[in-house]
Design an enzyme around this catalytic site. Structure first.
Site, PDB file in Angstrom:
ATOM      1  N   TYR A 157      34.418  54.524  55.672  1.00  0.00           N
ATOM      2  CA  TYR A 157      34.279  54.972  54.356  1.00  0.00           C
ATOM      3  C   TYR A 157      33.911  54.043  53.551  1.00  0.00           C
ATOM      4  O   TYR A 157      33.477  53.011  53.838  1.00  0.00           O
ATOM      5  CB  TYR A 157      35.520  55.695  53.803  1.00  0.00           C
ATOM      6  CG  TYR A 157      36.526  55.001  54.313  1.00  0.00           C
ATOM      7  CD1 TYR A 157      37.062  53.771  53.915  1.00  0.00           C
ATOM      8  CD2 TYR A 157      37.609  55.718  55.243  1.00  0.00           C
ATOM      9  CE1 TYR A 157      38.202  52.946  54.046  1.00  0.00           C
ATOM     10  CE2 TYR A 157      38.879  54.890  55.691  1.00  0.00           C
ATOM     11  CZ  TYR A 157      38.979  53.570  55.069  1.00  0.00           C
ATOM     12  OH  TYR A 157      40.064  52.902  55.632  1.00  0.00           O
ATOM     13  N   GLU A 158      33.346  54.391  52.135  1.00  0.00           N
ATOM     14  CA  GLU A 158      32.902  53.483  51.423  1.00  0.00           C
ATOM     15  C   GLU A 158      31.346  53.260  51.282  1.00  0.00           C
ATOM     16  O   GLU A 158      30.867  52.126  50.886  1.00  0.00           O
ATOM     17  CB  GLU A 158      33.588  52.126  51.184  1.00  0.00           C
ATOM     18  CG  GLU A 158      35.085  52.453  50.570  1.00  0.00           C
ATOM     19  CD  GLU A 158      35.221  52.621  48.951  1.00  0.00           C
ATOM     20  OE1 GLU A 158      34.957  52.004  48.380  1.00  0.00           O
ATOM     21  OE2 GLU A 158      35.199  54.121  48.610  1.00  0.00           O
ATOM     22  N   GLU A 214      40.189  41.083  55.584  1.00  0.00           N
ATOM     23  CA  GLU A 214      38.635  41.415  55.264  1.00  0.00           C
ATOM     24  C   GLU A 214      38.048  40.034  54.667  1.00  0.00           C
ATOM     25  O   GLU A 214      38.980  39.233  54.116  1.00  0.00           O
ATOM     26  CB  GLU A 214      38.543  42.737  54.501  1.00  0.00           C
ATOM     27  CG  GLU A 214      39.332  43.819  55.056  1.00  0.00           C
ATOM     28  CD  GLU A 214      39.021  44.985  54.478  1.00  0.00           C
ATOM     29  OE1 GLU A 214      38.048  45.049  53.791  1.00  0.00           O
ATOM     30  OE2 GLU A 214      39.761  45.925  54.342  1.00  0.00           O
ATOM     31  N   TYR A 215      36.710  40.120  54.684  1.00  0.00           N
ATOM     32  CA  TYR A 215      36.065  38.669  54.242  1.00  0.00           C
ATOM     33  C   TYR A 215      36.458  37.765  54.974  1.00  0.00           C
ATOM     34  O   TYR A 215      36.494  36.657  54.218  1.00  0.00           O
ATOM     35  CB  TYR A 215      36.162  38.723  52.641  1.00  0.00           C
ATOM     36  CG  TYR A 215      35.569  39.877  51.850  1.00  0.00           C
ATOM     37  CD1 TYR A 215      34.567  40.544  52.444  1.00  0.00           C
ATOM     38  CD2 TYR A 215      36.161  40.493  50.632  1.00  0.00           C
ATOM     39  CE1 TYR A 215      33.922  41.966  51.574  1.00  0.00           C
ATOM     40  CE2 TYR A 215      35.799  41.594  49.840  1.00  0.00           C
ATOM     41  CZ  TYR A 215      34.301  42.273  50.449  1.00  0.00           C
ATOM     42  OH  TYR A 215      34.078  43.102  49.808  1.00  0.00           O
ATOM     43  N   MET A 229      37.060  51.459  59.407  1.00  0.00           N
ATOM     44  CA  MET A 229      37.140  51.787  58.011  1.00  0.00           C
ATOM     45  C   MET A 229      35.910  52.658  57.636  1.00  0.00           C
ATOM     46  O   MET A 229      34.936  51.868  57.039  1.00  0.00           O
ATOM     47  CB  MET A 229      37.340  50.637  57.118  1.00  0.00           C
ATOM     48  CG  MET A 229      38.616  50.052  57.627  1.00  0.00           C
ATOM     49  SD  MET A 229      39.118  48.262  56.448  1.00  0.00           S
ATOM     50  CE  MET A 229      37.807  47.217  57.220  1.00  0.00           C
ATOM     51  N   TRP A 286      42.705  57.133  53.924  1.00  0.00           N
ATOM     52  CA  TRP A 286      42.665  56.160  52.839  1.00  0.00           C
ATOM     53  C   TRP A 286      42.367  57.068  51.823  1.00  0.00           C
ATOM     54  O   TRP A 286      41.332  57.573  51.659  1.00  0.00           O
ATOM     55  CB  TRP A 286      41.831  55.144  53.017  1.00  0.00           C
ATOM     56  CG  TRP A 286      41.836  54.215  51.888  1.00  0.00           C
ATOM     57  CD1 TRP A 286      41.122  54.094  50.625  1.00  0.00           C
ATOM     58  CD2 TRP A 286      42.947  53.134  51.612  1.00  0.00           C
ATOM     59  NE1 TRP A 286      41.709  53.291  49.761  1.00  0.00           N
ATOM     60  CE2 TRP A 286      42.650  52.592  50.310  1.00  0.00           C
ATOM     61  CE3 TRP A 286      43.836  52.727  52.198  1.00  0.00           C
ATOM     62  CZ2 TRP A 286      43.395  51.602  49.771  1.00  0.00           C
ATOM     63  CZ3 TRP A 286      44.683  51.656  51.782  1.00  0.00           C
ATOM     64  CH2 TRP A 286      44.543  51.202  50.429  1.00  0.00           C
TER      65      TRP A 286
END
Length: 425
Positions: A278-279, A213-214, A276, A402
Site C-alpha cells: 500500500y501507499e 524501515e529506512y 506492505m 493497516w
C-alpha cells in the site's frame, strides 16, 4: 455475495425488489443507513446466495467473476464457454459453488481506548492476530510501548493471538540511526532482544513483528543476522517471528526503503512476512490509488519467486486519501478518508464515482465550498474483492490490514464471505 454498481435511478428499495432481499439487509452489509442517498458508481454488496447470473449490457465474464469472487475461467468452464469468452445480454450463466479457503488475518491498531477495544471485539471472529503499533526502540536499545493492556485483554477474550510490534519509529517517521545502532552495536542489540523477550512473557504476546524501515543499505546483512538471533531466541519459547517488507517488485529495486529488505533471507528466517502493499498513493505524493492491484500483484509475484506462498501475508489498506488540486509537491498533504466518508463526500457534491480498471480502484473529483478542486481515491467492495481474488489465486497465507479505526463495513463482510479465518489460540 454480489457486488452491484449503482446506476441512475437505483434506490435501496428498488435493488431489494430486484434481488429478492430486504433494504435493511443491503444497508447492513454496506454500513449505510436505510434511507441514505446512493451515488452513481458506488459499489454495494447484495447479500444473496446466487447460483446463476443474468448478463446485462456492458458486462464481461471478467467483471462478473470479480463481483462473485471467482475467475472468468471457472465460469466459462461451468457454462461451456470457450475463449475468447464471448457473452451476451440476457444470457443465463451458472455460478460455481465456492469452497472458502482458510487464511490468517492480521490487523494493526493504534487505538487503545474503549472505542479501539470495541472495534477489536466487533471483528474478533475475523482476526488471527492483533498488532498494537508499536514498541519503539530508542538508540540505546530501550523500549517504549503503548498502553496495550486493555487491547490484549480483548484479544484473549476473542481468541486473537497478540503480536508485539517492534519498530524504529521516532517523531513521526522511521529513524535510520536507531536501526543502525540496533543492528551494529552488540550491547544495544542484546538489550533490545532481552527486553523484547521479557515484555512478551510479561504481557502474553505470542508473536513478534519487526517493522524496521529506512535501514542503511550497508546494514542489510546485519539486519538478516539480527533476525536470525531473534529467531533462535523466540522459537524455543514457541513464539512466532514475522517481518514487514517494503513493496519490492525485484531484488534490484533501489531506494532507502527497499535495499536493506532482503526478501529471500526474510522468507528463510521468519515464520511469515507481511508485504506492505500500500501507499503507492500517499498523502505527500500525487493522487493515485493507495493499493493498485496491478502494482500489488508485481510485489506478490516477486515474493513468490523467493519464498513459499504459505509465508506471505499481503498488506491491505482500510483507507483512502483526499487530495487538493492541482497537486504541487510540498503543498498541503492529502487527508485520510474512510470508505463511508468518501461516499458521503461524493453524494454531498454530486460527484459520480468512477472505477479505474488497471488499479481496480474507485475515485472521483469534486469542487469544495471554496471552489477548490479535489481528487479522492479510496477502497470499496470491488477493490477489496480484487485483492481477495489474488490471495485465493496465489494461495497466500493471508492478509494484514493497516490500520484499524477507519470504518469499512464492506471489507469485513467480504472477508467473512470469501474466507474462513484461522485461529491460533
Amino acid at each position: 455475495m454480489f457486488i452491484h454498481v449503482v446506476q441512475q435511478g437505483d434506490t435501496l428499495w428498488r435493488l431489494a425488489q430486484q434481488f429478492g432481499v430486504t433494504p435493511a439487509s443491503i444497508a447492513s452489509a454496506n454500513g449505510i443507513p436505510v434511507n441514505g442517498m446512493l451515488v452513481i458508481g458506488q459499489s454495494l454488496i447484495i447479500p444473496l446466495q446466487a447460483d446463476h447470473h443474468i448478463v446485462v449490457q456492458g458486462e464481461s465474464l471478467w467483471s462478473i467473476a470479480n463481483r462473485y469472487g471467482t475467475t472468468p475461467e471457472t465460469i466459462a468452464q461451468l457454462n461451456g464457454i470457450t475463449y475468447p469468452f464471448y457473452i451476451y445480454p440476457g444470457q443465463r450463466l451458472r455460478l460455481p459453488v465456492l469452497a472458502k479457503p482458510t487464511i490468517e488475518v492480521n490487523a494493526y491498531t493504534e487505538k487503545f481506548d474503549e472505542a479501539g477495544q470495541q472495534l477489536v471485539a466487533e471483528i474478533g471472529t475475523l482476526l488471527t492476530y492483533i498488532s498494537p503499533f508499536s514498541y519503539h526502540v530508542a538508540i540505546d536499545g530501550t523500549l517504549s510501548g503503548p498502553n496495550d493492556g486493555p487491547i490484549l485483554q480483548t484479544a484473549r477474550a476473542h481468541r486473537i493471538l497478540p503480536m508485539m510490534v517492534l519498530s524504529n519509529f521516532k517523531d513521526g517517521t522511521f529513524d535510520s540511526d536507531i536501526a543502525h545502532a540496533v543492528l551494529t552495536n552488540t550491547t544495544v542489540q542484546n538489550r533490545v532482544i532481552n527486553t523484547t523477550l521479557d515484555t512478551m512473557r510479561q504481557k502474553g504476546y505470542r508473536a513478534l513483528n519487526i517493522d524496521f524501515e529506512y535501514i542503511p543499505q550497508t546494514d542489510r546483512e546485519a539486519y538478516n543476522e539480527f533476525l536470525r538471533r531473534l529467531k533462535a531466541r523466540l522459537a524455543p519459547a514457541g513464539y512466532l517471528l514475522s517481518t514487514c517488507l517494503a513493496p519490492k517488485a525485484s531484488a534490484e529495486q533501489k531506494g532507502r526503503l527497499y535495499e536493506a529488505h532482503d526478501y529471500p533471507a526474510h522468507g528463510e528466517i521468519a515464520d511469515f512476512v507481511i508485504l506492505m502493499t500500500y501507499e503507492w498513493g500517499w498523502s505527500g505524493g500525487p493522487p493515485r490509488a493507495v493499493a493498485p492491484i496491478d502494482e500489488v500483484e508485481k510485489v506478490v509475484r516477486y515474493a513468490l519467486s523467493v519464498m513459499p506462498a504459505n509465508k506471505i501475508m499481503m498488506g491491505m489498506p482500510l483507507y483512502g486519501y483526499d487530495w487538493t488540486l492541482p497537486y504541487v509537491q510540498g503543498n498541503k498533504w492529502a487527508q485520510t478518508i474512510s470508505n463511508p466518508d468518501a461516499v458521503r463526500l461524493a453524494a454531498r457534491y454530486g460527484a459520480a464515482i468512477q472505477f479505474d480498471g488497471p488499479s481496480q480502484s474507485p475515485f472521483f473529483r469534486y469542487y469544495d465550498d471554496s471552489g477548490v478542486q479535489h481528487e479522492v481515491w479510496f477502497e470499496d467492495a470491488r477493490s477489496v474483492q480484487a485483492k481477495f481474488n489474488l490471495v485465493k489465486a496465489l494461495h497466500l497465507r493471508g492478509v494484514s490490514y493497516w490500520v484499524l479505526g477507519t470504518p469499512f463495513r464492506q471489507n469485513w463482510v467480504l472477508l467473512g464471505s470469501n474466507f474462513n479465518v484461522a485461529k491460533r489460540v
